[in-house]
Design an enzyme around this catalytic site. Structure first.
Site, PDB file in Angstrom:
ATOM      1  N   LYS A   1       0.879  -1.169   0.000  1.00  0.00           N
ATOM      2  CA  LYS A   1       0.000   0.000   0.000  1.00  0.00           C
ATOM      3  C   LYS A   1       0.912   1.214   0.000  1.00  0.00           C
ATOM      4  CE  LYS A   1      -3.041   2.818   2.763  1.00  0.00           C
ATOM      5  NZ  LYS A   1      -3.706   3.017   4.043  1.00  0.00           N
TER       6      LYS A   1
ATOM      7  N   GLY B   1      -7.942   8.880   9.730  1.00  0.00           N
ATOM      8  CA  GLY B   1      -8.214   8.975  11.160  1.00  0.00           C
ATOM      9  C   GLY B   1      -9.256   9.995  11.556  1.00  0.00           C
TER      10      GLY B   1
ATOM     11  N   ALA C   1      -9.560   5.271   4.232  1.00  0.00           N
ATOM     12  CA  ALA C   1      -9.366   6.454   5.073  1.00  0.00           C
ATOM     13  C   ALA C   1     -10.654   7.225   5.331  1.00  0.00           C
ATOM     14  CB  ALA C   1      -8.325   7.402   4.491  1.00  0.00           C
ATOM     15  N   GLY C   2     -10.870   7.519   6.582  1.00  0.00           N
ATOM     16  CA  GLY C   2     -11.958   8.393   6.990  1.00  0.00           C
ATOM     17  C   GLY C   2     -13.300   7.716   7.193  1.00  0.00           C
TER      18      GLY C   2
ATOM     19  N   ASN D   1      -9.558   1.079   9.627  1.00  0.00           N
ATOM     20  CA  ASN D   1      -8.694   0.842  10.778  1.00  0.00           C
ATOM     21  C   ASN D   1      -9.183   1.604  12.002  1.00  0.00           C
ATOM     22  OD1 ASN D   1      -6.655   0.408  12.634  1.00  0.00           O
ATOM     23  ND2 ASN D   1      -5.004   1.041  11.335  1.00  0.00           N
ATOM     24  N   THR D   2      -9.029   2.935  11.985  1.00  0.00           N
ATOM     25  CA  THR D   2      -9.317   3.734  13.170  1.00  0.00           C
ATOM     26  C   THR D   2     -10.703   3.470  13.757  1.00  0.00           C
ATOM     27  OG1 THR D   2      -7.868   5.473  12.356  1.00  0.00           O
ATOM     28  CG2 THR D   2      -9.442   6.106  14.059  1.00  0.00           C
TER      29      THR D   2
END
Lengths: 255, 66
Positions: free
Chosen positions: A95, A156, A182-183, A204-205
């Site tokens: 990635k 994040g 992301a996000g 993830n986050t």
């Protein structure tokens, strides 16, 4: 089934391994998410903590590892990290992340394109993390990216898909899988990405920092599956004009 | 003799191999990758790589990330 390069995946939810409170929680959350592909980062070994090894907690046979180049600020740093990743992980998948601005962590399109071209020539399977730029996505496909990973909102931030219009164009034009990354802060964001026709999402986050990461992982898995099924089923058209769901005939007896 | 290991000075015996250094540091050679003076060392070469005075080593491994 999702196919990226020569590999197929049943799960369209990719997991991240950062920010978990403990290795145990990470392991359980990843298991609950059903993810087959998971991202990892590369950092210096903490020589005061030699036993702190993520690979002791993750089975190489269960998960397909996607090392990232997080922390790279330009193509040169990303390529150095890529070579380390290939050596440590025995994988040529990557990635590619090039984020020069620590405040926004937005990816540098010029350096990302440059690094993708060089890494593909060097035999890497490159999945570049990009701003949701349809032209850049095409240019990356032209130089051999195996997938493109447009952001929904900055890393994040949990803000969901602020780039909807551009992501839709990327998906329309794509000749390689599109992974919204992301996000994505809530299962509904992941479902929305899948309903739009994204091939997969990376989360993830939102899972790692949830009150109960294991249950949140399950919720994301359900949302991704629901969103994908909805996309495959063909969503109805949106309209500005109301259209009654109940029959408009047979009301004569009321008047 | 002294080498630089992750930015810090590290004393190692003469003739110490990379493999021996990793074991001394309680690291699993299977999950750690080493850059020696910015060149990645192949895992098969760990046992045959004898460290030299002043060499700059970076020991890297996977950590959690997104």
């Amino acid at each position: 089934m999702l196919k990226i390069a020569d590999k197929t995946f049943r799960s369209r939810l990719f997991g991240g391994t950062g920010k978990f409170a403990s290795s145990q929680v990470m392991k359980e959350a990843l298991a609950a998410s059903g993810a087959e592909m998971i991202t990892v980062a590369l950092r210096r070994v903490d020589l005061n903590n030699p036993e702190d090894d993520i690979m002791a907690n993750l089975d190489r046979h269960t998960y397909w590892f996607l090392p990232n180049t997080s922390g790279a600020r330009d193509a040169e740093e990303a390529i150095r990290l890529a070579n380390l990743a290939r050596a440590v992980g025995r994988t040529n998948w990557l990635k590619l992340e090039v984020t020069p601005d620590p405040r926004t962590l937005l990816p540098d399109p010029v350096e990302t394109l440059k690094a993708t071209e060089l890494l593909v020539k060097d035999g890497f399977v490159v999945l570049p993390y990009i701003n949701a730029d349809p032209i850049l996505a095409l240019r990356l496909q032209d130089v051999g990216a195996a997938a493109v990973m447009p952001l929904g909102s900055p890393i994040g931030t949990n803000q969901g898909i602020l780039t909807r219009f551009q992501v839709e164009i990327i998906i329309e034009q794509a000749r390689v899988p599109v992974v919204v990354d992301a996000g994505l802060g809530a299962p509904s964001h992941a479902a929305a990405a899948m309903e739009m026709g994204a091939d997969a999402v990376l989360v993830n986050t939102a899972i790692a920092v949830a009150g109960d990461p294991v249950r949140m992982a399950r919720a994301f898995a359900q949302a991704v599956e629901a969103g994908r099924t909805a996309y495959e089923s063909g969503l109805g058209m949106q309209d500005r004009q109301a259209a009654a769901s109940s029959p408009e005939v047979g009301l004569d007896f009321l008047r | 003799m002294v080498i630089i290991c992750n930015g810090k000075e590290q004393k190692v015996p003469e003739g110490c191999t990379l493999h021996q250094l990793l074991l001394q540091l309680q690291l699993d050679p299977d999950t750690v990758v080493v850059e020696c003076d910015k060149q990645v060392v192949k895992r098969n070469d760990y046992e045959g790589t004898v460290l030299a005075e002043g060499q700059n080593l970076e020991l890297i491994r996977f950590v959690g990330g997104g």
